[in-house]
Design a protein around this motif. Structure first.
Motif, PDB file in Angstrom:
ATOM      1  N   LEU A  47       0.863  -1.177   0.000  1.00 48.59           N
ATOM      2  CA  LEU A  47       0.000   0.000   0.000  1.00 48.59           C
ATOM      3  C   LEU A  47       0.905   1.234   0.000  1.00 48.59           C
ATOM      4  O   LEU A  47       1.380   1.683   1.042  1.00 48.59           O
ATOM      5  N   ASN A  48       1.177   1.765  -1.206  1.00 49.63           N
ATOM      6  CA  ASN A  48       2.169   2.834  -1.303  1.00 49.63           C
ATOM      7  C   ASN A  48       1.572   4.223  -1.506  1.00 49.63           C
ATOM      8  O   ASN A  48       2.311   5.210  -1.502  1.00 49.63           O
ATOM      9  N   LEU A  73      -7.898   4.668   8.518  1.00 48.47           N
ATOM     10  CA  LEU A  73      -7.167   3.659   7.764  1.00 48.47           C
ATOM     11  C   LEU A  73      -6.840   2.486   8.682  1.00 48.47           C
ATOM     12  O   LEU A  73      -6.219   2.657   9.734  1.00 48.47           O
ATOM     13  N   GLU A  74      -7.288   1.298   8.284  1.00 52.29           N
ATOM     14  CA  GLU A  74      -7.121   0.122   9.131  1.00 52.29           C
ATOM     15  C   GLU A  74      -5.710  -0.457   9.062  1.00 52.29           C
ATOM     16  O   GLU A  74      -5.293  -1.204   9.961  1.00 52.29           O
ATOM     17  N   VAL A  75      -4.961  -0.128   7.988  1.00 54.15           N
ATOM     18  CA  VAL A  75      -3.590  -0.640   7.812  1.00 54.15           C
ATOM     19  C   VAL A  75      -2.685   0.547   7.526  1.00 54.15           C
ATOM     20  O   VAL A  75      -3.022   1.419   6.719  1.00 54.15           O
ATOM     21  N   ASP A  76      -1.546   0.591   8.178  1.00 59.01           N
ATOM     22  CA  ASP A  76      -0.615   1.693   7.938  1.00 59.01           C
ATOM     23  C   ASP A  76      -0.041   1.623   6.520  1.00 59.01           C
ATOM     24  O   ASP A  76       0.107   0.543   5.922  1.00 59.01           O
ATOM     25  N   GLN A  77       0.282   2.795   5.995  1.00 54.96           N
ATOM     26  CA  GLN A  77       0.854   2.873   4.649  1.00 54.96           C
ATOM     27  C   GLN A  77       2.180   2.121   4.586  1.00 54.96           C
ATOM     28  O   GLN A  77       2.892   1.990   5.580  1.00 54.96           O
ATOM     29  N   PHE A  78       2.446   1.566   3.380  1.00 56.39           N
ATOM     30  CA  PHE A  78       3.667   0.819   3.050  1.00 56.39           C
ATOM     31  C   PHE A  78       3.672  -0.582   3.658  1.00 56.39           C
ATOM     32  O   PHE A  78       4.720  -1.240   3.676  1.00 56.39           O
ATOM     33  N   ASN A  79       2.525  -1.045   4.115  1.00 59.49           N
ATOM     34  CA  ASN A  79       2.411  -2.436   4.553  1.00 59.49           C
ATOM     35  C   ASN A  79       1.904  -3.297   3.404  1.00 59.49           C
ATOM     36  O   ASN A  79       1.262  -2.811   2.462  1.00 59.49           O
TER      37      ASN A  79
END
Length: 414
Positions: free
Chosen positions: A77-78, A188-194
Motif C-alpha cells: 500500500l504505497n 485507515l485500518e492498515v498503515d501505509q507501506f504495509n
C-alpha cells in the motif's frame, strides 16, 4: 406599724378594682369568630378536540449505504490520497488508496504480447487455408480440412489471449481503490507501506452514506394489527405517506420527520413483533449510523372529541389518578380519572371528565376535597392547534408558561 397600715390599704385597693372590672369589660364589643376567606385557586376548562394519539418504540439508525474498501490484489500500500481525512466526507470517484502496480503492468504487457502472437498465428493459418483452397485440385481434401482446423484453433487462441488482456487490465485497475459512493470515511485500518491483499481482501477503510439514514424499529402485535388492517389501502392510495418523529437519546426531538417505506412480510414468532423501516433525511449531519432513538408513531385511529387537561393537574394516591375540580357552589370535588396518552404538556382523559368542568391547576397544595375556594380562570396550557415539533428557541417560553400554570416561578440565572 406603718408597714402593716400600708399593706391594708393596698389590699383594699386591689379588692375594689376586682369588684369594678366587670363594669369596664362590659363596655367593649363581644369577641365573635370570623371565618377565613376562601382559598384562591387557578382553574382551567379542559380542551376538547380531535386528537391523534401516538405510540413510542425504541429504534436504531443505519446508514443508507455502507461500503468497505478492501485490497483485492496483493501488494504494498504505497499511496494514500490527500483527500483521505478520517471522519470526513469523501466524494464518489476519488482514488483513495493505491497499491504497487508494477507486477500487474508487467502481466498486462505479457498478456498483450500473447494476444499479438495469437493474431499473427491466425493470419498465417488463414493465408495457408486460402492457398490450399486455391490449389484444391493439386492437394488432398485432408490437407484443406487441416488448414481449416488450424484457422479455428488460431481463432480460439486469439479469444483466449483477448480474455487474458481483459483480466490483466481489470487486475491492474484494482491497484487503484476508488470511493464508489460519497459519504463519511473511517480511519485507515492498515498503515501505509504495509503488505495488503495477502491471501485475503484486506479491509482498508469504510464509507457510510449518512446524508440519509434508515430507522429500524419493531412494533408489537397489537400495533401491527392496526396497520395491517389498512395496509393495502395505504399502499394503493398514499404510498410512503405515514410519517414518524424521532427523539434522540438526550431527549431532544429531531426536527425532520421520517417516512415509513417498508414493513417486514412476517411477524417474528419469538418476539411477537414486526420490523418496520423508515427513511429520515440528515442534511445538518446531526445523526450518525448506529445511534439509538425513540420513534413516535401515530396511531391509525385518531381520538375524536378527546378531553385534555394539563398534566400538572393530575394527582395520584392509593385510589389511582384523580383531579380536583370546582363545582357550581365553589366547593372542591375529586374526580377519578382514566388516563390516555401524553400530548406535549397535556394528558388525554379517557374517563372521568366531560370537558365542561373547572379543573384546579394552580394552588393544589392549599386545597382539599370539600372546602370552598375562590376560583380564577387561567389561560390555556397551549394553543388549540398542537405543535408536535417546536424550535429550540421556543422551549424557554413554553417552560415559563408551564411554570406559571403550576403556581411557581423560574429562578433567575446567576
Amino acid at each position: 406599724m406603718k408597714a402593716t397600715c400600708h399593706l391594708r390599704h393596698a389590699l383594699l385597693l386591689s379588692l375594689s378594682l376586682s369588684a369594678t372590672s366587670p363594669l369596664f369589660l362590659s363596655c367593649g364589643e363581644k369577641n365573635t369568630f370570623a371565618p377565613p376567606p376562601p382559598t384562591p385557586v387557578g382553574v382551567q376548562t379542559p380542551i376538547v378536540r380531535d386528537q391523534m394519539t401516538y405510540f413510542e418504540f425504541p429504534g436504531h439508525l443505519e446508514a443508507l449505504q455502507t461500503v468497505e474498501l478492501r485490497a483485492r490484489v496483493k501488494g504494498i500500500l504505497n499511496t494514500v490520497s490527500p483527500d483521505f481525512k478520517p471522519g470526513h466526507r469523501i466524494k464518489e470517484g476519488t482514488v483513495v488508496f493505491g497499491i504497487d502496480d508494477i507486477p500487474y503492468q508487467a502481466a498486462l504487457k505479457a498478456a498483450e504480447g500473447n494476444l499479438a502472437k495469437a493474431k499473427a498465428d491466425l493470419d498465417i493459418a488463414e493465408i495457408t487455408l486460402q492457398r490450399r483452397q486455391t490449389a484444391a485440385e493439386a492437394i488432398s481434401k485432408i490437407q484443406i480440412d487441416a488448414a481449416k482446423a488450424d484457422v479455428d484453433a488460431a481463432n480460439a487462441l486469439v479469444k483466449s489471449a483477448e480474455a487474458s488482456v481483459i483480466d490483466a487490465k481489470e487486475t491492474l485497475s484494482w491497484c487503484k481503490i476508488t470511493a464508489p459512493i460519497s459519504g463519511r470515511i473511517s480511519e485507515l485500518e492498515v498503515d501505509q507501506f504495509n503488505l495488503v491483499g495477502n491471501n485475503e481482501a484486506t479491509l482498508l477503510s469504510t464509507i457510510v452514506q449518512d446524508d440519509t439514514l434508515r430507522v429500524y424499529f419493531d412494533i408489537n402485535e397489537r400495533m401491527a394489527l392496526l396497520y395491517l388492517k389498512d395496509r393495502k389501502a395505504m399502499q394503493a392510495n398514499q404510498p410512503g405517506s405515514t410519517q414518524v418523529t424521532l427523539t434522540l437519546a438526550n431527549g431532544t426531538p429531531y426536527e425532520h420527520p421520517a417516512t415509513i417505506d417498508y414493513a417486514d412480510n412476517k411477524l417474528d414468532a419469538d418476539t411477537g413483533t414486526i420490523r418496520i423501516r423508515a427513511i429520515v433525511p440528515n442534511p445538518e449531519e446531526k445523526l450518525a449510523d448506529g445511534l439509538f432513538v425513540k420513534v413516535k408513531v401515530p396511531s391509525p385511529a385518531s381520538s375524536k372529541d378527546s378531553v385534555l387537561i394539563p398534566a400538572i393537574a393530575i394527582q395520584q394516591d392509593l385510589g389511582g389518578h384523580f383531579a380536583l375540580i370546582v363545582d357550581k357552589d365553589n366547593k372542591v370535588v375529586r374526580k377519578n380519572l382514566t388516563l390516555g396518552d401524553s400530548v406535549n404538556r397535556l394528558r388525554i382523559i379517557k374517563e372521568g371528565l366531560t370537558g365542561k368542568e373547572k379543573v384546579i391547576v394552580q394552588g393544589l397544595q392549599r386545597v382539599r376535597e370539600g372546602i370552598v375556594v375562590d376560583p380564577s380562570p387561567m389561560p390555556p396550557a397551549e394553543p388549540e392547534k398542537e405543535q408536535n415539533t417546536k424550535a429550540a428557541s421556543d422551549k424557554p417560553k413554553a417552560e415559563d408558561a408551564n411554570a406559571k400554570a403550576a403556581g411557581t416561578e423560574k429562578a433567575p440565572n446567576n
